[in-house]
Design a protein around this motif. Sequence first.
Motif, PDB file in Angstrom:
ATOM      1  N   ASP A 203       0.815  -1.219   0.000  1.00 16.45           N
ATOM      2  CA  ASP A 203       0.000   0.000   0.000  1.00 16.45           C
ATOM      3  C   ASP A 203       0.846   1.265   0.000  1.00 16.45           C
ATOM      4  O   ASP A 203       0.551   2.225  -0.713  1.00 16.45           O
ATOM      5  CB  ASP A 203      -0.939   0.008   1.216  1.00 16.45           C
TER       6      ASP A 203
ATOM      7  N   ILE B 162       2.197   1.941  -3.415  1.00 17.43           N
ATOM      8  CA  ILE B 162       1.148   2.433  -4.311  1.00 17.43           C
ATOM      9  C   ILE B 162       0.929   3.929  -4.090  1.00 17.43           C
ATOM     10  O   ILE B 162       0.827   4.710  -5.042  1.00 17.43           O
ATOM     11  CB  ILE B 162      -0.167   1.660  -4.085  1.00 17.43           C
ATOM     12  N   GLU B 163       0.887   4.328  -2.818  1.00 14.47           N
ATOM     13  CA  GLU B 163       0.732   5.753  -2.492  1.00 14.47           C
ATOM     14  C   GLU B 163       1.883   6.569  -3.059  1.00 14.47           C
ATOM     15  O   GLU B 163       1.697   7.667  -3.597  1.00 14.47           O
ATOM     16  CB  GLU B 163       0.662   5.931  -0.966  1.00 14.47           C
TER      17      GLU B 163
ATOM     18  N   THR C  28      -2.863  -7.557  -4.696  1.00 13.57           N
ATOM     19  CA  THR C  28      -2.162  -6.360  -5.142  1.00 13.57           C
ATOM     20  C   THR C  28      -2.986  -5.596  -6.172  1.00 13.57           C
ATOM     21  O   THR C  28      -3.129  -4.368  -6.083  1.00 13.57           O
ATOM     22  CB  THR C  28      -0.790  -6.734  -5.752  1.00 13.57           C
TER      23      THR C  28
ATOM     24  N   ARG D 204      -5.865  -3.904  -4.417  1.00 13.67           N
ATOM     25  CA  ARG D 204      -5.439  -2.733  -3.641  1.00 13.67           C
ATOM     26  C   ARG D 204      -5.103  -1.556  -4.568  1.00 13.67           C
ATOM     27  O   ARG D 204      -5.417  -0.403  -4.256  1.00 13.67           O
ATOM     28  CB  ARG D 204      -4.229  -3.075  -2.770  1.00 13.67           C
TER      29      ARG D 204
ATOM     30  N   LYS E 208      -8.416  -0.073  -5.534  1.00 13.47           N
ATOM     31  CA  LYS E 208      -9.109   0.612  -4.440  1.00 13.47           C
ATOM     32  C   LYS E 208      -8.422   1.922  -4.050  1.00 13.47           C
ATOM     33  O   LYS E 208      -9.079   2.955  -3.875  1.00 13.47           O
ATOM     34  CB  LYS E 208      -9.196  -0.292  -3.216  1.00 13.47           C
ATOM     35  N   ILE E 209      -7.084   1.870  -3.928  1.00 17.17           N
ATOM     36  CA  ILE E 209      -6.364   3.077  -3.499  1.00 17.17           C
ATOM     37  C   ILE E 209      -6.466   4.168  -4.558  1.00 17.17           C
ATOM     38  O   ILE E 209      -6.643   5.349  -4.227  1.00 17.17           O
ATOM     39  CB  ILE E 209      -4.896   2.734  -3.166  1.00 17.17           C
ATOM     40  N   LYS E 210      -6.383   3.800  -5.806  1.00 16.67           N
ATOM     41  CA  LYS E 210      -6.569   4.799  -6.873  1.00 16.67           C
ATOM     42  C   LYS E 210      -7.968   5.415  -6.800  1.00 16.67           C
ATOM     43  O   LYS E 210      -8.129   6.636  -6.943  1.00 16.67           O
ATOM     44  CB  LYS E 210      -6.364   4.150  -8.247  1.00 16.67           C
ATOM     45  N   LYS E 211      -8.966   4.569  -6.558  1.00 21.30           N
ATOM     46  CA  LYS E 211     -10.341   5.060  -6.473  1.00 21.30           C
ATOM     47  C   LYS E 211     -10.519   5.980  -5.270  1.00 21.30           C
ATOM     48  O   LYS E 211     -11.120   7.053  -5.384  1.00 21.30           O
ATOM     49  CB  LYS E 211     -11.312   3.877  -6.378  1.00 21.30           C
ATOM     50  N   ASP E 212      -9.964   5.552  -4.138  1.00 15.46           N
ATOM     51  CA  ASP E 212     -10.075   6.368  -2.925  1.00 15.46           C
ATOM     52  C   ASP E 212      -9.376   7.718  -3.087  1.00 15.46           C
ATOM     53  O   ASP E 212      -9.838   8.745  -2.559  1.00 15.46           O
ATOM     54  CB  ASP E 212      -9.471   5.629  -1.732  1.00 15.46           C
ATOM     55  N   ARG E 213      -8.263   7.708  -3.814  1.00 14.30           N
ATOM     56  CA  ARG E 213      -7.499   8.947  -4.025  1.00 14.30           C
ATOM     57  C   ARG E 213      -8.000   9.734  -5.239  1.00 14.30           C
ATOM     58  O   ARG E 213      -7.490  10.819  -5.521  1.00 14.30           O
ATOM     59  CB  ARG E 213      -6.019   8.595  -4.232  1.00 14.30           C
TER      60      ARG E 213
END
Length: 437
Positions: free
Chosen positions: A95, A98-99, A136, A139, A142-147
């Motif tokens: 994670d 990814i960030e 992976t 994640r 999801k992280i792209k969507k959340d951001r």
Amino acid sequence: MIPHPKNLLVEVTSRCNLDCEMCLRRSLQEEAGDMALSLYKGLEPVFTGLQKLTIIGLGEPLLHPHIVDMVKIAKKHLPVEGRMNFITNGTLIHDGLIEEFIESGLDSLVVSLDSVSSRAYEEIRIGARFGDLTRTLSRLQKIKKDRRAEKPEIGLEWLMMKDNVKEMLSLLEMAERYGVSTVIVNNLLPPSEALKDEIVYDFHSERNVSLFKETKSRADQSGLDLNSYFKLSSVYSAAVCCDIQAEALLEEKERLVKELIDHLANEVSKAKGFINIPALIKRRGEEFERMGEILEKVKQSAEQKGITLLLPQIIPDNNRKCGFVSDDTCFVAWDGVVSPCQQLSHSYICYHHGRRKVVRRKSFGNVAEKDLLTIWNSPDYRAFRSRVETFDFPHCGDCVFADGCAMITEEEFRTDCFLNEEPCGDCLWSRGILRCG
């Protein structure tokens, strides 16, 4: 000829955390290592003029201790329209990484795999777990969507072999499920004899296949068997021994077959090509037709799902060209060696259409000793690009003598039969079989 590369392939490491059976690292004839950060920073002046920078090579880039810094450095110096792509096996992504990639502005993150079956994936990619890969990808999505981040775009890279062709429709379903925008498919370059029969591509060029089909159609319509071609050599040998005209020993149907084959050979000769007639007669074309049907279904599925699908050739291109030279690309390996392309970036052994082939690294200099622009503009490198751009090389893949040709099978390549010092006549990248970059 432009004074700087437009596209740069950088190998930050040749080490890997996996031991995949189809990887050329298995036959690599060099030591492995990581690119020094100082060496990478020395490339900064070139970054400013690039259209694309791709982190690629024989190793897993996420093993490099400074990989995040390397991405940030590149994105800082690339022009606004310049793209940075990153190819990884995906097993070391977490994670936090990814960030970091989102923050850095990385344009594309491509994850490689060779099966959508957990068991097959883990058998091929020794040391990997399929569940980790899917987590992976989930994640990343999801992280792209959340951001609310559009980048990095997520891609999948697939190495196509006989054992996994049937899984490609499932691959596209997987891609759709995880928000993948691009699927890149490449062909196998076998690193071992055990895998030499796993290739799904032909070695006869598209033109030769088409001309041969026309010849066979004429033969069939006339009730002729092209297999009688194999009798002709013995007939001509007997004619020489008996000091008589060979045609006198030919039966009428054999003479007609000879006329058809002579016409075929003349048509290829007009285009300054080579042709392997015995191999074409024995060729099992239905295998490639089935492959074409499968890939057509894959194309249709990708179009329906809105996924960009990049496929290699199965039947080689007639009009060969070096995509690396035409796109002003060069390759910088982890140790600083500058090579013109992926084929010549390392020394290794591969199995080229079933025959063992030794590839030797081609170096035009080292960025540890000279800056990349000086190497790029050196007389030797410029002359090499000029020769390759014209591509006046023998058609080794279509040549009847290829399997036994010492010029391309010996341990040290010297020249081809046209006396070129570049081993490009036998290049699968130039024929569209392997994708450049």
